[in-house]
Design a protein around this motif. Structure first.
Motif, mmCIF file in Angstrom:
data_model
loop_
_atom_site.group_PDB
_atom_site.id
_atom_site.type_symbol
_atom_site.label_atom_id
_atom_site.label_comp_id
_atom_site.label_asym_id
_atom_site.label_seq_id
_atom_site.Cartn_x
_atom_site.Cartn_y
_atom_site.Cartn_z
ATOM 1 N N GLU A 102 0.842 -1.197 0.000
ATOM 2 C CA GLU A 102 0.000 0.000 0.000
ATOM 3 C C GLU A 102 0.881 1.252 0.000
ATOM 4 O OE1 GLU A 102 -3.329 -0.100 -0.219
ATOM 5 O OE2 GLU A 102 -3.483 2.083 -0.150
ATOM 6 N N ARG A 103 1.955 1.180 0.748
ATOM 7 C CA ARG A 103 2.846 2.342 0.856
ATOM 8 C C ARG A 103 3.559 2.597 -0.477
ATOM 9 N NH1 ARG A 103 6.483 2.155 6.235
ATOM 10 N NH2 ARG A 103 4.472 1.902 7.275
ATOM 11 N N ASN A 139 1.105 4.298 -2.734
ATOM 12 C CA ASN A 139 0.915 5.698 -2.359
ATOM 13 C C ASN A 139 2.113 6.557 -2.752
ATOM 14 O OD1 ASN A 139 -1.642 6.397 -0.686
ATOM 15 N ND2 ASN A 139 -1.071 4.313 -0.114
ATOM 16 N N ARG A 191 1.968 7.208 -6.430
ATOM 17 C CA ARG A 191 0.941 8.212 -6.720
ATOM 18 C C ARG A 191 1.445 9.610 -6.397
ATOM 19 N NH1 ARG A 191 -3.964 6.539 -7.518
ATOM 20 N NH2 ARG A 191 -4.486 4.377 -7.094
ATOM 21 N N LYS A 193 2.279 1.612 -9.785
ATOM 22 C CA LYS A 193 0.890 1.556 -9.327
ATOM 23 C C LYS A 193 0.206 0.290 -9.829
ATOM 24 C CE LYS A 193 -0.914 5.230 -10.926
ATOM 25 N NZ LYS A 193 -1.572 6.489 -11.335
ATOM 26 N N ARG A 220 -3.575 2.796 4.659
ATOM 27 C CA ARG A 220 -4.351 3.793 3.918
ATOM 28 C C ARG A 220 -4.763 4.949 4.822
ATOM 29 N NH1 ARG A 220 -8.564 0.709 -0.072
ATOM 30 N NH2 ARG A 220 -6.977 0.044 -1.564
ATOM 31 N N GLN A 249 -1.768 7.108 5.409
ATOM 32 C CA GLN A 249 -1.348 7.856 4.222
ATOM 33 C C GLN A 249 -2.289 9.020 3.920
ATOM 34 O OE1 GLN A 249 1.386 7.591 2.432
ATOM 35 N NE2 GLN A 249 2.241 5.777 3.434
ATOM 36 N N ILE A 250 -3.586 8.800 4.060
ATOM 37 C CA ILE A 250 -4.529 9.854 3.692
ATOM 38 C C ILE A 250 -4.416 11.025 4.669
ATOM 39 C CG2 ILE A 250 -6.657 9.162 4.918
ATOM 40 C CD1 ILE A 250 -6.601 10.050 1.241
ATOM 41 N N SER A 295 -3.974 12.361 -6.606
ATOM 42 C CA SER A 295 -2.979 11.487 -5.979
ATOM 43 C C SER A 295 -3.667 10.463 -5.095
ATOM 44 C CB SER A 295 -1.945 12.298 -5.193
ATOM 45 O OG SER A 295 -2.513 12.781 -4.005
ATOM 46 N N ALA A 296 -4.887 10.741 -4.664
ATOM 47 C CA ALA A 296 -5.624 9.741 -3.894
ATOM 48 C C ALA A 296 -6.621 8.998 -4.782
ATOM 49 C CB ALA A 296 -6.361 10.413 -2.740
ATOM 50 N N ARG A 317 -10.561 5.033 -0.325
ATOM 51 C CA ARG A 317 -9.338 5.405 0.372
ATOM 52 C C ARG A 317 -9.583 6.465 1.443
ATOM 53 N NH1 ARG A 317 -6.043 3.018 -3.444
ATOM 54 N NH2 ARG A 317 -4.115 3.447 -2.369
#
Lengths: 488, 336
Positions: free
Chosen positions: B34-35, B38, B41, B152, B183, B186-187, B220-221, B252
């Motif tokens: 996931e990282r 991100n 992105r 990605k 997630r 990150q968000i 980006s998200a 997300r």
């Protein structure tokens, strides 16, 4: 039509095959080949060399993607290598396999009786069949096992017997592997790859399957679990992801549907073994360990080992957990003890060995040393403690200087060596850079023993890929072939 | 009345409990994948959104999102496109670089190889080898977007294979825990940094440049089109922050991630009867309540940064409590 003539006339793929002066299961047998074998030969002959190379390249790429690799460590990095795989199978007939299977079962039976005896009554030593010093003084003889009873009297649950065939096609035992024999994962993976990429070669042939290995092994390990456990938890104990054979550990754990654990996943409490799970400690009953004796338990063996489990041997001695293979089996596959194996078989079973040994001279004995020194240029000399084909001398391939140097080593430490005549190992047609050529092969059948002994049909056929080479070890330029056993 | 268990017997009888080490590795495998996604992105969007004005402006926010100011400026004087991209993609000494994270993924994948599907392993085997081999030639300005797209897609391929092939037992739940905790983390980082980089400039607010910057935050998200659909006219910073934090339909958003974490912990406690889930569930629930009870305007008014900071601290505590509950040091297990 004689076998030789047929081979010489074989068209296509084998047109340039230099029919060797060795036994070759496919092209130079000393009998009329059975129908199944002829069928393989005819189908192969029709293959186009370029097509075969395309398939071989696809196989290698697929092995790499699948990560069916062993790891080689250089100074800085870990390199994953694919065990070279030859797409031309090695084929055994039903009668040949029947002979090998019975021979392996007999040998395993004798080895287990021998191990029980030397850790209990030691009758064989008292009866003078084998020198007591050779057994009791052996580096692999384990004092901690004296007087311990193992379930079913089984010490060697998984055994690999290295066989070769001589010029007449006779099977001879080269060595026993009674500790943690490896390579079985390649047998199963190679077969799957073969059926996928060479379906036109195998189609319609009645081949003995190999995919029973996992369930059979699991059943055997459950059968030897401590008495009174209904649904035993079996685990595979691995040194971890950095071990060269980690892929095989993964493979076997998956085939058996059991957890692959490392030493740090296990704890011993009150003489019982547990594994750490998300729900807390859960009991473990049977451990297929792919860790050498020395690393199993720092309280008993190597105190610096971080790979093992403190207290494991205590739990084992109390009969609360089964280890497969048992501790201290290395004395049975010692290269010096090997020389006595025919006598060991006769002693315990009162039967003639079905599979014979290669003639062996024990340098620890004066006459063996004298013979070896006098005939060094004709002999293969092996150090008894090593595996992986390291440190051995192949007399006919050695220079005068090398022979002289080795004579010095023999005199300095004769007990460390045995010698054997050079066997004209059988060959098998193999895809080589210059075309299809003859290469020497051996065979390692795997025997699984719980209540009884089952032998995986076929086994690992290793092939020495260098022209003329007799060394089949993967660390020294060896590869593998799929081994087909014809059912009829 | 006799006490009846609320939950039936475990959904998958016969299956043994997951090894602690596997649970830990499963969680980290998901977190690292996931990282990586991100990171790809973020780099891609930064690369496209800064081009218009100044090639090198905006790259420092990538460093701040990852809280890497100290390590980065030890190695580089200024945050240029080249230096930031090298630092976050190919620097083997930076634990947050793609190369380093790919190595961690590989280690965890090797540990989990007995557990995960062959398809999962095969893809990770090939992907990590490729990613670990990335070098200076792969990150030139002309290739950056292509590289990020590939990264990605590799991650998404992984998630797809996992969804389609990983057996649904405890391992799957720990995988979901890792993915959703990552997630959530990150968000909140993205919102925290972008909000404060983009807003205080004063005169820029409401102008075209400002909006395009916010569009890039959404992009980006992967939220741009979803946002348009939900709030076609409402492209304001507050609405965007609100969408990323509180929208229950966006995969997300913080609220979606927390909802998933909560339900997974509930399954571990219920279907699998795992102990120690209670306090962790409470902590997650507390987070969800504070998020649900406040409007985004309230949150911004009371201090967005402080709130994001608090959530990140809570997420770390949740991670630690999960570790303490399911893979405690062996000595503690024996004592317990």
């Amino acid at each position: 039509m004689s076998d030789m003539k047929m081979a010489a006339q074989a068209a296509g793929l084998f047109a340039t095959y230099d029919v060797p002066d060795f036994f070759c299961e496919l092209l130079n047998r000393k009998d009329i080949p059975p129908a199944g074998l002829q069928q393989v030969r005819d189908r192969l002959a029709r293959f186009d060399l370029a097509e075969l190379r395309r398939r071989a390249a696809a196989v290698e790429a697929q092995f790499y993607r699948l990560g069916i690799t062993f790891t080689v460590y250089s100074d800085r990095e870990a390199i994953d290598r694919v065990l070279p795989f030859d797409v031309i199978p090695r084929v055994l007939t039903a009668p040949e396999w029947d002979h090998v299977e019975r021979g392996v079962q007999q040998r395993v039976r004798a080895i287990n009786l021998f191990l029980h005896d030397i850790y209990h009554e030691r009758r064989i030593l008292r009866d003078g069949v084998i020198p007591a010093s050779l057994v009791l003084g052996n580096a692999n003889y384990c004092q901690a096992m004296v007087g311990i009873d193992v379930p079913g009297g089984v010490y060697v649950h998984i055994n690999g017997t290295d066989l070769v065939r001589d010029r007449d096609g006779r099977f001879l035992v080269l060595e026993d592997n009674a500790r943690t024999p490896s390579g079985v994962s390649y047998v199963l993976e190679d077969r799957q790859m073969m059926l996928r990429l060479m379906p036109d070669l195998a189609s319609g042939l009645d081949l003995r399957p190999v995919d029973e290995y996992g369930p059979r092994l699991h059943r055997a390990l459950a059968e030897v679990a401590p008495a009174g456990v209904d649904d035993p938890q079996v685990v595979l104990l691995s040194p971890g992801i950095y071990n060269a054979a980690y892929f095989e550990h993964v493979f076997l754990a998956r085939e058996m549907g059991i957890p692959l654990v490392e030493g740090r996943d296990l704890v011993v409490e009150d003489g019982r073994v547990y594994m750490c799970t998300v729900a807390g400690l859960q009991p473990v009953h049977s451990i297929y360990r792919r860790l050498n004796d020395d690393f199993l338990d720092p309280q008993v063996f190597n105190p610096d080992s971080l790979l093992g489990v403190p207290g494991l041997v205590d739990a084992y001695r109390r009969g609360n957990v089964t280890l497969a293979n048992a501790i201290g089996t290395g004395v049975a596959d010692d290269k010096a003890v090997y020389a006595y194996m025919p006598r060991i078989i006769r002693y315990y079973l009162d039967e003639e060995p079905i599979l014979t040994n290669v003639e062996t001279h024990i340098c620890a004995e004066p006459e063996g040393l004298a013979y070896t020194l006098a005939n060094l240029e004709h002999l293969v000399v092996k150090p008894v403690g090593e595996s992986g084909g390291y440190g051995l001398l192949i007399g006919p391939h050695a220079t005068q200087a090398e022979l002289e140097d080795f004579r010095g080593r023999l005199r300095a430490d004769p007990a460390n060596y045995i010698s054997q005549p050079v066997i004209s190992l059988s060959v098998s047609p193999t895809l080589c850079p210059a075309g299809v050529e003859a290469r020497h092969v051996d065979l390692r059948p795997f025997a699984v023993t719980g209540r009884d002994t089952w032998v995986l049909p076929g086994g690992l056929s290793r092939v020495a890929l260098r022209k003329g080479s007799l060394v089949v070890n993967s660390s020294q330029g060896g590869g593998a072939k799929d081994t087909w056993v014809l059912a009829s | 009345m006799t006490q009846v268990s609320v939950f039936p017997t475990p959904v998958l009888p016969g299956l043994r409990n997951l090894l602690s080490r596997y649970a830990e590795s499963t969680m980290w495998l998901a977190r690292y994948m996931e990282r990586i996604e991100n990171m790809a992105r973020l780099i891609e969007v930064t690369g496209t959104s800064v081009h218009a004005s100044n090639m090198d402006a905006g790259w420092d926010s990538v460093i701040r999102i990852n809280a890497d100011e100290d390590t980065f400026f030890l190695r580089h004087k200024v945050a240029t496109e080249r230096s930031v991209v090298e630092f976050y993609i190919i620097d083997p000494d930076n634990p947050d670089s793609i190369v380093s994270m790919a190595r961690c993924v590989r280690e965890n994948a090797r540990v989990l190889r007995p557990l995960i599907s062959t398809e999962m392993w095969m893809h990770l085997n090939v992907f990590t080898r490729w990613a670990m081999d990335l070098g200076p030639d792969d990150v030139g300005a002309g290739y950056l977007s292509t590289l990020c797209t590939r990264l990605k897609q590799e991650c998404q391929t992984h998630f797809g294979i996992t969804e389609g092939t990983l057996y649904r037992d405890q391992a799957w739940l720990f995988y979901l825990l890792g993915k959703n905790l990552e997630r959530a983390d990150q968000i909140t980082r993205l919102i925290d940094i972008k909000y404060h980089t983009l807003l205080p400039s004063g005169e820029g607010v409401g102008s075209d440049i400002d909006l395009s910057q916010w569009t890039s935050v959404l992009r980006s998200a992967a939220a741009y089109h979803a946002f348009r659909r939900v709030l076609p006219e409402g492209m304001t910073p507050a609405n965007i922050v609100g969408f990323l934090l509180k929208n229950d339909g966006f995969p997300r958003s913080l609220s979606t991630s927390l909802r998933c974490v909560y339900s997974v912990l509930g399954s571990l406690a219920g279907e699998y009867r795992l102990r120690h889930c209670g306090p962790i569930l409470e902590r997650v629930e507390e987070l969800r309540v504070t998020l649900a009870e406040q409007t985004v305007e309230d949150i911004i008014l009371r201090g967005l940064h402080e709130y994001m900071d608090w959530i990140q601290r809570e997420l770390r505590l949740i991670q630690n409590e999960i570790a303490g509950a399911f893979w405690p040091p062996v000595a503690l297990q024996v004592a317990g």
